[in-house]
Write an enzyme that holds these catalytic residues in place. Structure first.
Site, mmCIF file in Angstrom:
data_model
loop_
_atom_site.group_PDB
_atom_site.id
_atom_site.type_symbol
_atom_site.label_atom_id
_atom_site.label_comp_id
_atom_site.label_asym_id
_atom_site.label_seq_id
_atom_site.Cartn_x
_atom_site.Cartn_y
_atom_site.Cartn_z
ATOM 1 N N ARG A 249 29.544 37.569 42.535
ATOM 2 C CA ARG A 249 29.882 36.361 43.133
ATOM 3 C C ARG A 249 28.700 35.859 43.976
ATOM 4 N NH1 ARG A 249 34.424 39.409 42.963
ATOM 5 N NH2 ARG A 249 36.272 38.589 41.967
ATOM 6 N N ARG A 349 29.350 33.446 36.186
ATOM 7 C CA ARG A 349 30.308 34.510 35.776
ATOM 8 C C ARG A 349 31.266 34.074 34.570
ATOM 9 N NH1 ARG A 349 32.035 38.251 39.528
ATOM 10 N NH2 ARG A 349 33.954 37.839 39.540
ATOM 11 N N HIS A 373 37.331 42.002 38.706
ATOM 12 C CA HIS A 373 38.441 41.412 38.560
ATOM 13 C C HIS A 373 39.647 42.317 39.061
ATOM 14 C CE1 HIS A 373 37.209 37.501 36.337
ATOM 15 N NE2 HIS A 373 37.050 37.398 37.520
ATOM 16 N N TYR A 383 40.937 54.964 37.604
ATOM 17 C CA TYR A 383 40.409 55.679 36.367
ATOM 18 C C TYR A 383 39.877 54.528 35.421
ATOM 19 C CZ TYR A 383 40.905 57.628 31.875
ATOM 20 O OH TYR A 383 41.031 58.104 30.566
#
Length: 412
Positions: A249, A349, A373, A383
């Protein structure tokens, strides 16, 4: 036997003249006209409090308060007494409430609401919201008691913003006003949230995404970047190329301090507090973000360090080296390249997401983690991030190599 008091006639009240001493004309039920030596005539009401003591309530002067109006006030006072309420205290409480409501203007309540929300916002959000209130709202209804503002007043304010071509700002300020009215209701200063009933008063916004080029337009974009390179400051060129290579970003890139980057190890780890989801006030994502540097990105950073390495940030502001460049720097650079309205900082992006999936064949989940995200499976989020790290490093190198290949092909 109780003395019978005949009700007053209007002509008696009208013709009551001053005497050497004050006197009273009684209407019955505790109501009387107090006639002073000066000639002033004042309606008063005598009643007995719960403790047995007598008290007197003033209704106002005649003829401003007529005989009929004085009787209506007497009836209202006797109703209060019948319910065990002291009419004098009730009047004082009403006056106090009226003064309090008059002092609780929209601007005062809005600033209180803003001060309460500041700890949950980033500095730029807090600053922008307050500035928009000061520019667009306070000058119009800021001095109005918040409980007295009507629908048409607020609609007029919002439409004034919309009519100058700032439809998005109008919708944002409508949402802000809704929160301010909700706060006022919770504080007992308003009875209704006016904005709840304003669904259709502003023009409907069309849903849109950030402007972004697609994979087929990438060669022309890279060519334009190369042609404009000589006209840009070296840090600005590097910022655009890093946006393309690491697709962070815009704020996450330009606000990066050198302390987050280890050039020897080739690592760039952004603390979770600086990430978008890390700044959430409810359930923030406390996972540090690995940028996963390609050889090309690391070479750009090393070249940049030779120029700005003594500053706090990768991209220091030219006027104040303690601050980074603004988001507008990226937009202006894109505009000079001829991509105004066609490409934005966020567009890098979108470009990376679509191209890496379509041209390089990587799974959506891997790219999603690199974009930072929110994973759909909250339990497995930590994980998954660790599980995809090796694949993400490989993907980022492949993406950088793909861009290099696009540049070579365009030169043939």
């Amino acid at each position: 036997m109780a003395k019978i008091i005949l009700p007053l006639a209007e002509i008696q009240v009208r013709n009551a003249k001053p005497r050497d001493k004050p006197y009273k004309l009684f209407d019955g039920g505790g109501l009387f006209l107090d006639v002073a030596c000066s000639g002033s005539r004042t309606w008063r009401f005598k009643f007995r409090q719960k403790n047995g003591k007598e008290n007197t309530l003033t209704f106002g002067r005649y003829p401003e308060i007529s005989l009929l109006e004085a009787r209506e006030k007497r009836l209202e006072a006797r109703r209060l007494l019948a319910h065990g309420i002291d009419p004098a205290k009730h009047r004082d409480d009403a006056k106090r409430l009226a003064l309090e409501q008059a002092s609780n203007t929209f601007e005062k309540i809005a600033r209180e609401w803003h001060a309460n929300k500041v700890p949950t916002w980033c500095k730029s959000t807090a600053k922008n919201i307050l500035r928009r209130l000061e520019v667009d709202i306070f000058d119009e209804i800021g001095d109005r008691p918040i409980g007295e503002i009507r629908h048409r007043e607020l609609i007029a304010v919002l439409r004034k913003i919309e009519q100058r071509g700032a439809g998005e700002v109008a919708h944002r300020m409508k949402a802000v006003c809704a929160q301010i009215f909700s706060y006022a209701i919770q504080c007992g200063l308003a009875d209704r949230n006016l904005v709840v009933d304003m669904r259709d008063v502003l023009k409907t916004r069309r849903g849109s995404h950030f402007a972004a080029i697609d994979a087929d337009e990438l060669p022309a974009f890279l060519d334009a970047l190369e042609r404009q390179a000589a006209r840009m400051y070296m840090p600005t060129r590097t910022a655009l190329r890093l946006m393309l290579l690491v697709f962070l970003r815009t704020s996450e890139l330009i606000e990066t301090p050198w302390s987050e980057i280890d050039l020897e190890k080739g690592e760039w780890i952004i603390p979770w507090q600086r990430m978008k989801r890390g700044r959430l006030t409810v359930n923030p994502d406390m996972t540090n973000h690995h940028v996963c540097l390609s050889r090309q990105a690391l070479a750009l950073l090393r070249g940049l360090h030779a120029i700005t390495g003594r500053s706090k940030h990768l991209f220091p502001n030219q006027r104040d080296h303690e601050r980074p460049i603004s988001n507008n720097t990226i937009l202006v650079a894109l505009e000079r390249m001829g991509y105004k309205g066609r490409m934005t900082g966020h567009g890098f992006r979108a470009l990376a997401m679509s191209t890496i999936k379509e041209r390089l064949g990587y799974r959506h989940e891997v790219i999603d983690r690199q974009l930072a995200h929110a994973p759909k499976d909250k339990v497995a989020s930590a994980y998954d991030r660790a599980q995809f790290l090796a694949e993400r490093r490989k993907m980022m190198q492949g993406w950088a190599d793909y861009i290099d290949a696009v540049v070579k092909d365009s030169h043939r």
